[in-house]
Write a protein that holds these residues in place. Structure first.
Motif, PDB file in Angstrom:
ATOM      1  N   GLN A 133       0.781  -1.302   0.273  1.00  0.00           N
ATOM      2  CA  GLN A 133       0.075  -0.136  -0.074  1.00  0.00           C
ATOM      3  C   GLN A 133       0.632   1.254  -0.097  1.00  0.00           C
ATOM      4  O   GLN A 133       0.072   2.456  -0.112  1.00  0.00           O
ATOM      5  N   PHE A 147      -3.894  -0.393  -6.326  1.00  0.00           N
ATOM      6  CA  PHE A 147      -4.913   0.424  -6.304  1.00  0.00           C
ATOM      7  C   PHE A 147      -5.859   0.143  -7.808  1.00  0.00           C
ATOM      8  O   PHE A 147      -7.361   0.340  -7.703  1.00  0.00           O
ATOM      9  N   THR A 148      -5.217   0.154  -8.668  1.00  0.00           N
ATOM     10  CA  THR A 148      -5.903  -0.113 -10.155  1.00  0.00           C
ATOM     11  C   THR A 148      -6.774  -1.345  -9.999  1.00  0.00           C
ATOM     12  O   THR A 148      -7.972  -1.538 -10.399  1.00  0.00           O
ATOM     13  N   VAL A 180      -5.339   5.588  -1.233  1.00  0.00           N
ATOM     14  CA  VAL A 180      -6.080   4.543  -1.838  1.00  0.00           C
ATOM     15  C   VAL A 180      -7.352   5.028  -2.628  1.00  0.00           C
ATOM     16  O   VAL A 180      -7.524   4.835  -3.768  1.00  0.00           O
ATOM     17  N   GLY A 223      -6.158   6.493  -5.820  1.00  0.00           N
ATOM     18  CA  GLY A 223      -5.837   5.525  -6.784  1.00  0.00           C
ATOM     19  C   GLY A 223      -7.024   4.823  -7.358  1.00  0.00           C
ATOM     20  O   GLY A 223      -7.070   4.451  -8.776  1.00  0.00           O
ATOM     21  N   VAL A 224      -8.046   4.553  -6.551  1.00  0.00           N
ATOM     22  CA  VAL A 224      -9.199   3.939  -7.152  1.00  0.00           C
ATOM     23  C   VAL A 224     -10.010   4.920  -8.075  1.00  0.00           C
ATOM     24  O   VAL A 224     -10.638   4.832  -9.145  1.00  0.00           O
ATOM     25  N   ASP A 283      -8.724   1.186   3.320  1.00  0.00           N
ATOM     26  CA  ASP A 283      -7.842   0.327   3.087  1.00  0.00           C
ATOM     27  C   ASP A 283      -8.299  -1.301   3.779  1.00  0.00           C
ATOM     28  O   ASP A 283      -8.117  -2.307   3.190  1.00  0.00           O
ATOM     29  N   TYR A 288      -0.400  10.180  -1.764  1.00  0.00           N
ATOM     30  CA  TYR A 288      -0.666   9.872  -3.159  1.00  0.00           C
ATOM     31  C   TYR A 288       0.481  10.686  -4.075  1.00  0.00           C
ATOM     32  O   TYR A 288       1.130  10.025  -4.947  1.00  0.00           O
TER      33      TYR A 288
END
Length: 376
Positions: free
Chosen positions: A37, A52-53, A80, A83-84, A142, A276
């Protein structure tokens, strides 16, 4: 005790989930950390972005025809969440925060009851226009253990009439530890849950763990370079996802132009909720330069016991000054597991003067240090 029931990711169980001991927490004496992570444990940024993808792919069918607001949870899931959301550029992104802004009125406040810092704040500069424009709010975590924090959040949004009646709610997380009965109960309340890893966890004992190893004193002021870059967009107040990703890209490009990374081992370290930008910068350095190796992780408010035994994932812990608030306890883990040719600290702190002596001391076996200040 940790039991992995289902793993939909491309990573092995051992790569993803580790159980560690919280310090002085009688509510829940353990924490699950994810070694991919990019938070507590130094990680390859390409692995972090892939994780994340993969989580984003779990909700693709749900949100593909809708306008969506993604909300990440401070502090561990702030990255996270981005990333999403980055899998759906035509969306909005926002994350909760524990940073109090006395100049702004929060949309809502709610509690994350098992946490070391229970208060959560949600600010948004254009909440009415964003919330009325979207069809669905997706909460990103998470780890979801009981779903109680999510329901606390939904309750204050609905009871406070902060969302329209037609809004739909979903939640996605890397780890999901809810029982089937709890999932069914929340689904009846209109909340869909999506995850990469389904697991169950329970404490190995009821002990309240302590950590008595003192940090070494910092004797001399550390030497480091400072790079100040503009263009910061604050995700604490609501952003267009594509705009935020674009600004993070520009930050990473500026950092890459500022240094020669050839043949060097690099760490890019975020600060608390500012994760991030460090992850993306690390990923771009790894992908576009001739650096020998690149890892990323970040500071955290979470007080966790460190232990140098073979199987335990957090080997070293140092208490460091928060770059956001004087006197706040923050920590960095596994900073001395590796030695680096260069360590870059990426922060969005707006404090005029910040001290990183203790942070550099935590990486004392490394050679060169750079403070990257990303401001407006």
């Amino acid at each position: 005790m940790l039991n992995i029931i289902e793993n939909k990711s491309s990573f092995s169980n051992d790569e993803l989930v580790k159980m560690v001991r919280r310090e002085n927490n009688s509510k829940r004496n353990y924490l699950l950390v994810d070694s991919k992570q990019g938070k507590h444990i130094p990680a390859d940024p390409s692995d972090v972005i892939r994780l994340f993808t993969e989580l984003g792919s779990q909700i693709k069918e749900v949100v593909k025809k809708e306008k969506v607001l993604f909300i990440g949870f401070a502090e561990t899931a702030t990255a996270v969440g981005v990333g999403v959301a980055s899998c759906f550029p035509d969306s909005y992104y926002l994350h909760t925060t524990r940073e109090v802004n006395t100049a702004k009125e929060p949309v809502v406040e709610f509690k994350e009851e098992h946490s070391h810092a229970v208060e959560q704040l949600l600010y948004c500069d254009e909440w009415e226009s964003i919330s009325s424009d979207v069809d669905r709010i997706v909460f990103v975590e998470d780890e979801i253990t009981t779903g109680k924090t999510i329901m606390n959040f939904i309750d204050v949004l609905v009871s406070g009439k902060k969302v329209k009646d037609s809004i739909r709610f979903s939640a996605c997380s890397i780890l999901n530890g809810m029982t089937p009965e709890r999932k069914a109960e929340l689904k009846k309340q209109g909340v869909d849950f999506y995850f990469l890893v389904n697991m169950s966890a329970s404490p190995e004992s009821q002990e309240v763990y302590s950590y008595d190893i003192p940090d070494p004193e910092v004797v001399l002021s550390a030497v480091y370079d400072t790079v100040e870059l503009k263009g910061y967009t604050d995700p604490r107040y609501g952003v267009r996802t594509d705009r935020y990703i674009s600004e993070c890209d520009k930050l990473a490009d500026e950092v890459m132009r500022s240094f020669d990374f050839t043949g060097k081992k690099i760490a890019v370290v975020g600060t608390e909720e500012c994760m991030y930008p460090a992850i993306l910068t690390a990923g771009k350095i790894k992908e576009n330069t001739s650096a020998k190796d690149v890892l990323t992780h970040s500071t955290t408010r979470s007080p966790i016991v460190a232990d140098d035994c073979d199987e335990y994932p957090l080997k070293t812990r140092f208490r460091v000054e928060s770059l956001y608030e004087d006197g706040r306890k923050t920590f960095i883990y596994n900073s001395r597991v590796n030695s680096y040719d260069m360590v870059l600290f990426v922060t969005d702190s707006e404090k005029e003067k910040i001290c990183i002596d203790r942070l550099i001391n935590a990486f004392s076996e490394s050679k060169k240090f750079v403070l990257v200040r990303w401001g407006k």
